[in-house]
Write a protein that holds these residues in place. Sequence first.
Motif, short mmCIF file in Angstrom:
data_model
loop_
_atom_site.label_atom_id
_atom_site.label_comp_id
_atom_site.label_asym_id
_atom_site.label_seq_id
_atom_site.Cartn_x
_atom_site.Cartn_y
_atom_site.Cartn_z
N GLY A 67 0.74 -1.21 -0.01
CA GLY A 67 0.07 -0.16 0.00
C GLY A 67 0.76 1.26 -0.07
O GLY A 67 2.19 0.99 -0.21
N PRO A 68 0.05 2.36 0.27
CA PRO A 68 1.02 3.74 -0.04
C PRO A 68 2.08 3.85 1.14
O PRO A 68 2.85 4.63 1.04
CB PRO A 68 0.07 4.99 0.08
N PRO A 94 -6.52 10.68 -3.05
CA PRO A 94 -5.62 9.27 -2.33
C PRO A 94 -4.20 9.47 -3.03
O PRO A 94 -3.19 8.88 -2.55
CB PRO A 94 -6.39 8.04 -2.99
N VAL A 95 -4.23 9.96 -4.31
CA VAL A 95 -2.74 9.86 -4.90
C VAL A 95 -2.03 11.33 -4.24
O VAL A 95 -1.02 10.87 -3.83
CB VAL A 95 -2.93 10.48 -6.67
N LEU A 99 1.58 10.58 -2.38
CA LEU A 99 2.66 11.38 -2.61
C LEU A 99 3.24 12.35 -1.31
O LEU A 99 4.31 12.42 -1.31
CB LEU A 99 2.44 12.35 -3.65
N ALA A 100 2.34 12.65 -0.66
CA ALA A 100 2.77 13.36 0.54
C ALA A 100 3.48 12.35 1.47
O ALA A 100 4.32 12.95 2.40
CB ALA A 100 1.48 13.72 1.38
N ARG A 101 3.50 11.12 1.27
CA ARG A 101 4.35 10.14 2.24
C ARG A 101 5.58 10.06 1.81
O ARG A 101 6.49 9.72 2.52
CB ARG A 101 3.72 8.66 2.06
N ILE A 102 6.07 10.87 0.66
CA ILE A 102 7.54 10.41 0.03
C ILE A 102 8.35 11.48 0.98
O ILE A 102 8.13 12.89 1.10
CB ILE A 102 7.47 11.01 -1.12
N ARG A 103 9.45 11.00 1.55
CA ARG A 103 10.35 11.84 2.58
C ARG A 103 11.05 12.85 1.44
O ARG A 103 11.45 12.70 0.42
CB ARG A 103 11.43 10.88 3.05
N PHE A 116 2.37 14.21 -15.54
CA PHE A 116 1.26 15.00 -15.25
C PHE A 116 0.87 15.02 -13.68
O PHE A 116 0.33 15.83 -13.21
CB PHE A 116 0.25 14.51 -16.16
N THR A 117 0.94 13.94 -13.26
CA THR A 117 0.83 13.64 -11.82
C THR A 117 1.76 14.47 -11.01
O THR A 117 1.39 15.05 -10.13
CB THR A 117 0.84 12.28 -11.21
N LEU A 118 3.05 14.52 -11.36
CA LEU A 118 4.02 15.11 -10.69
C LEU A 118 3.98 16.71 -10.60
O LEU A 118 3.96 17.46 -9.69
CB LEU A 118 5.53 14.95 -11.12
#
Length: 327
Positions: A67-68, A94-95, A99-103, A116-118
């Motif tokens: 999971g994320p 949810p996306v 992405l907010a979980r990335i350190r 496009f998502t970035l």
Amino acid sequence: MQPMEFRSGPPHRVVVLALDGVYPFELGIPNRVFAEVEGAYEVVTCAATDDRTVATSADFTITVGHGPEALETADTVVLPPYDMTRIAAEPPEPVRAALARIRPGTRIVSICTGAFTLAAAGLLDGRPATTHWALAGLFRRMFPQVALDPEVLFIDDGDVLTSAGAASGVDVCLHLVRSDHGSAVANRVARLCVVPPWREGGQAQYIEQPVPDEGASGTADTRAWALERLERPLALRELAAHAGMSPRTFARRFQEETGTSPGRWLIQQRVHRARHLLESSDLPVDRIAAEVGFATGASLRQHLHAAIGVSPQAYRRTFRAAPAPVG
């Protein structure tokens, strides 16, 4: 064929974020490339939601292993492309939450529509980036704050890398292996995957008339001939004479077949050869410059810095300090 083994402490963790509509081919690229350097990378795939179910662009749905929360442990995050009908100016909640979980400081890589998502998440604001050339107009209208270059295969902007369609995902992953472990390791991975060992990020995405007209001679033989003579000046006139063409015709056909000019191609090949010699020999910089066809060590320093942003000495220190591959 067995993957190359690489013993060097804990592996670099690559987390591939699969979004709904993901293209199965590109989804598999990171594992296919990075897994060939056994022990150097750990590649896992995650979804943006806890149920781990992802609809693909094909006629099947997949369930991924994580999971994320996996994004919180990533050293590199790869965002493969998805069906363009799912492109949006704002990422689904949810996306965005995933992405907010990335350190901070994690290396982030997109392939094709992944950019496009970035961009929608604000991660490309003020940065140079690329995506598939056919989507450039749409991307510019949606994200004018991004410095889009739709001509190139990929762009390395330090902690964020973006790449074009399909096969450029292989190029950017090989580029990362090369950046992490040197050209010898990346070339071995390319051979195992049966793909071209090196295409510079600045190479054109789309090459006009890639297949010569019937009966027309090409420039491939001359390119192979030139690679055996990189230490020589190799003027356009000499290359054209070898191919049996006028300089103007040769330059035009070369551009059609490679997407770049003869002069730029020669510089790319000389830099590539110089990088190999810096990694594999103790030759002084001036000698390497002569071996690959640069007039002076200063010229080599200039071109190497323009290509990868470091000096020959820094490049050599990096890869001489790296552990040697085994197997």
